[in-house]
Design a protein around this motif. Structure first.
Motif, mmCIF file in Angstrom:
data_model
loop_
_atom_site.group_PDB
_atom_site.id
_atom_site.type_symbol
_atom_site.label_atom_id
_atom_site.label_comp_id
_atom_site.label_asym_id
_atom_site.label_seq_id
_atom_site.Cartn_x
_atom_site.Cartn_y
_atom_site.Cartn_z
ATOM 1 N N MET A 1 0.838 -1.179 0.000
ATOM 2 C CA MET A 1 0.000 0.000 0.000
ATOM 3 C C MET A 1 0.881 1.239 0.000
ATOM 4 O O MET A 1 1.940 1.236 0.601
ATOM 5 N N GLU A 2 0.375 2.288 -0.623
ATOM 6 C CA GLU A 2 1.162 3.511 -0.713
ATOM 7 C C GLU A 2 0.480 4.740 -0.133
ATOM 8 O O GLU A 2 1.147 5.644 0.333
ATOM 9 N N SER A 3 -0.850 4.790 -0.188
ATOM 10 C CA SER A 3 -1.531 5.970 0.343
ATOM 11 C C SER A 3 -3.000 5.667 0.571
ATOM 12 O O SER A 3 -3.508 4.652 0.102
ATOM 13 N N LEU A 4 -3.660 6.563 1.284
ATOM 14 C CA LEU A 4 -5.095 6.483 1.507
ATOM 15 C C LEU A 4 -5.677 7.848 1.204
ATOM 16 O O LEU A 4 -5.222 8.861 1.749
ATOM 17 N N SER A 5 -6.650 7.889 0.311
ATOM 18 C CA SER A 5 -7.309 9.144 -0.061
ATOM 19 C C SER A 5 -8.811 8.933 0.036
ATOM 20 O O SER A 5 -9.418 8.366 -0.875
ATOM 21 N N PRO A 6 -9.429 9.363 1.122
ATOM 22 C CA PRO A 6 -10.871 9.148 1.260
ATOM 23 C C PRO A 6 -11.659 9.905 0.190
ATOM 24 O O PRO A 6 -11.278 10.996 -0.219
ATOM 25 N N LEU A 38 -19.990 21.031 -10.506
ATOM 26 C CA LEU A 38 -19.027 20.000 -10.104
ATOM 27 C C LEU A 38 -19.718 18.783 -9.498
ATOM 28 O O LEU A 38 -20.648 18.911 -8.708
ATOM 29 N N VAL A 39 -19.215 17.603 -9.873
ATOM 30 C CA VAL A 39 -19.680 16.353 -9.283
ATOM 31 C C VAL A 39 -18.569 15.654 -8.504
ATOM 32 O O VAL A 39 -18.828 14.722 -7.753
ATOM 33 N N TRP A 40 -17.316 16.090 -8.720
ATOM 34 C CA TRP A 40 -16.181 15.473 -8.044
ATOM 35 C C TRP A 40 -15.040 16.481 -7.964
ATOM 36 O O TRP A 40 -14.850 17.282 -8.881
ATOM 37 N N ALA A 41 -14.293 16.437 -6.864
ATOM 38 C CA ALA A 41 -13.122 17.304 -6.715
ATOM 39 C C ALA A 41 -12.083 16.610 -5.850
ATOM 40 O O ALA A 41 -12.426 15.848 -4.935
ATOM 41 N N MET A 42 -10.819 16.887 -6.158
ATOM 42 C CA MET A 42 -9.718 16.410 -5.327
ATOM 43 C C MET A 42 -9.026 17.639 -4.753
ATOM 44 O O MET A 42 -8.715 18.578 -5.484
ATOM 45 N N MET A 43 -8.812 17.611 -3.421
ATOM 46 C CA MET A 43 -8.156 18.720 -2.747
ATOM 47 C C MET A 43 -6.983 18.173 -1.938
ATOM 48 O O MET A 43 -7.038 17.049 -1.432
ATOM 49 N N THR A 44 -5.932 18.998 -1.824
ATOM 50 C CA THR A 44 -4.766 18.582 -1.052
ATOM 51 C C THR A 44 -4.305 19.700 -0.127
ATOM 52 O O THR A 44 -4.537 20.882 -0.386
ATOM 53 N N ASN A 45 -3.648 19.292 0.941
ATOM 54 C CA ASN A 45 -2.933 20.190 1.839
ATOM 55 C C ASN A 45 -1.668 19.432 2.213
ATOM 56 O O ASN A 45 -1.724 18.480 3.003
ATOM 57 N N ASN A 46 -0.570 19.779 1.582
ATOM 58 C CA ASN A 46 0.686 19.043 1.721
ATOM 59 C C ASN A 46 0.475 17.581 1.347
ATOM 60 O O ASN A 46 0.030 17.297 0.249
ATOM 61 N N ALA A 47 0.734 16.639 2.251
ATOM 62 C CA ALA A 47 0.630 15.210 1.919
ATOM 63 C C ALA A 47 -0.768 14.636 2.119
ATOM 64 O O ALA A 47 -0.980 13.452 1.904
ATOM 65 N N VAL A 48 -1.739 15.461 2.517
ATOM 66 C CA VAL A 48 -3.102 14.978 2.754
ATOM 67 C C VAL A 48 -3.957 15.241 1.518
ATOM 68 O O VAL A 48 -4.052 16.375 1.053
ATOM 69 N N THR A 49 -4.579 14.182 1.006
ATOM 70 C CA THR A 49 -5.470 14.281 -0.151
ATOM 71 C C THR A 49 -6.846 13.784 0.247
ATOM 72 O O THR A 49 -6.977 12.708 0.836
ATOM 73 N N ILE A 50 -7.874 14.575 -0.099
ATOM 74 C CA ILE A 50 -9.260 14.174 0.123
ATOM 75 C C ILE A 50 -10.016 14.405 -1.177
ATOM 76 O O ILE A 50 -9.855 15.440 -1.824
ATOM 77 N N MET A 51 -10.851 13.431 -1.538
ATOM 78 C CA MET A 51 -11.709 13.580 -2.705
ATOM 79 C C MET A 51 -13.142 13.764 -2.225
ATOM 80 O O MET A 51 -13.535 13.207 -1.194
ATOM 81 N N PHE A 52 -13.901 14.544 -2.977
ATOM 82 C CA PHE A 52 -15.303 14.792 -2.664
ATOM 83 C C PHE A 52 -16.135 14.471 -3.897
ATOM 84 O O PHE A 52 -15.738 14.788 -5.018
ATOM 85 N N GLN A 53 -17.282 13.858 -3.688
ATOM 86 C CA GLN A 53 -18.174 13.497 -4.781
ATOM 87 C C GLN A 53 -19.602 13.787 -4.361
ATOM 88 O O GLN A 53 -19.975 13.517 -3.211
ATOM 89 N N THR A 54 -20.400 14.310 -5.280
ATOM 90 C CA THR A 54 -21.794 14.574 -4.948
ATOM 91 C C THR A 54 -22.557 13.264 -4.805
ATOM 92 O O THR A 54 -22.283 12.286 -5.514
ATOM 93 N N MET A 55 -23.500 13.262 -3.893
ATOM 94 C CA MET A 55 -24.332 12.074 -3.704
ATOM 95 C C MET A 55 -25.120 11.773 -4.975
ATOM 96 O O MET A 55 -25.300 10.612 -5.337
ATOM 97 N N GLU A 56 -25.557 12.822 -5.664
ATOM 98 C CA GLU A 56 -26.334 12.638 -6.890
ATOM 99 C C GLU A 56 -25.529 11.891 -7.954
ATOM 100 O O GLU A 56 -26.076 11.060 -8.679
ATOM 101 N N SER A 57 -24.237 12.184 -8.055
ATOM 102 C CA SER A 57 -23.417 11.533 -9.079
ATOM 103 C C SER A 57 -23.216 10.050 -8.803
ATOM 104 O O SER A 57 -22.879 9.284 -9.705
ATOM 105 N N LEU A 58 -23.454 9.630 -7.577
ATOM 106 C CA LEU A 58 -23.327 8.227 -7.217
ATOM 107 C C LEU A 58 -24.418 7.389 -7.870
ATOM 108 O O LEU A 58 -24.214 6.226 -8.186
ATOM 109 N N GLY A 59 -25.577 8.029 -8.117
ATOM 110 C CA GLY A 59 -26.697 7.321 -8.750
ATOM 111 C C GLY A 59 -27.092 6.100 -7.952
ATOM 112 O O GLY A 59 -27.185 6.148 -6.735
#
Length: 126
Positions: A1-6, A38-59
């Protein structure tokens, strides 16, 4: 494993991006790329990455994922200079638990994000 990005499911993408910018995150990429509806976005702060997705896009995909705000998880983010960071954001967010030293020696505080997720920030060995 190399990383975790929720990948966190949210109701309001624009409000979520605005909230995480308060925390010092920067938008890396979005879908669509032009920034509209937007339906999805990736944001970072140094080594921390979080992705966000709209509930609607999940279908109808992945029915086990709850379609309500918040969740039974806590995002635990380690950082340095926690006192300065706390002072920088404390008046712009909902603080659930102020700065304290834990029994295991970390200095921590917890906030509630705009989607009702709990984020705990911690500095170890401070």
């Amino acid at each position: 494993m190399e990383s975790l990005s929720p990948n966190i499911f949210v109701s309001d993408m624009d409000a979520t991006i605005g909230f995480y910018k308060i925390l010092g995150f920067e938008t890396v990429t979005t879908v669509p790329e032009d920034g509209s509806n937007l339906v999805w976005a990736m944001m970072t702060n140094n080594a921390v990455t979080i992705m966000f997705q709209t509930m609607e896009s999940l279908g109808d995909d992945l029915p086990a994922i709850s379609r309500t705000d918040g969740g039974s998880l806590l995002l635990y983010i380690s950082l340095k200079n926690i006192h300065d960071y706390f002072d920088k954001i404390k008046d712009q967010v909902t603080v659930l638990k102020g700065l304290e030293t834990t029994f295991y020696g970390a200095t921590e505080f917890s906030i509630l994000d705009n989607n009702n997720y709990v984020i705990t920030f911690a500095e170890h060995g401070s």
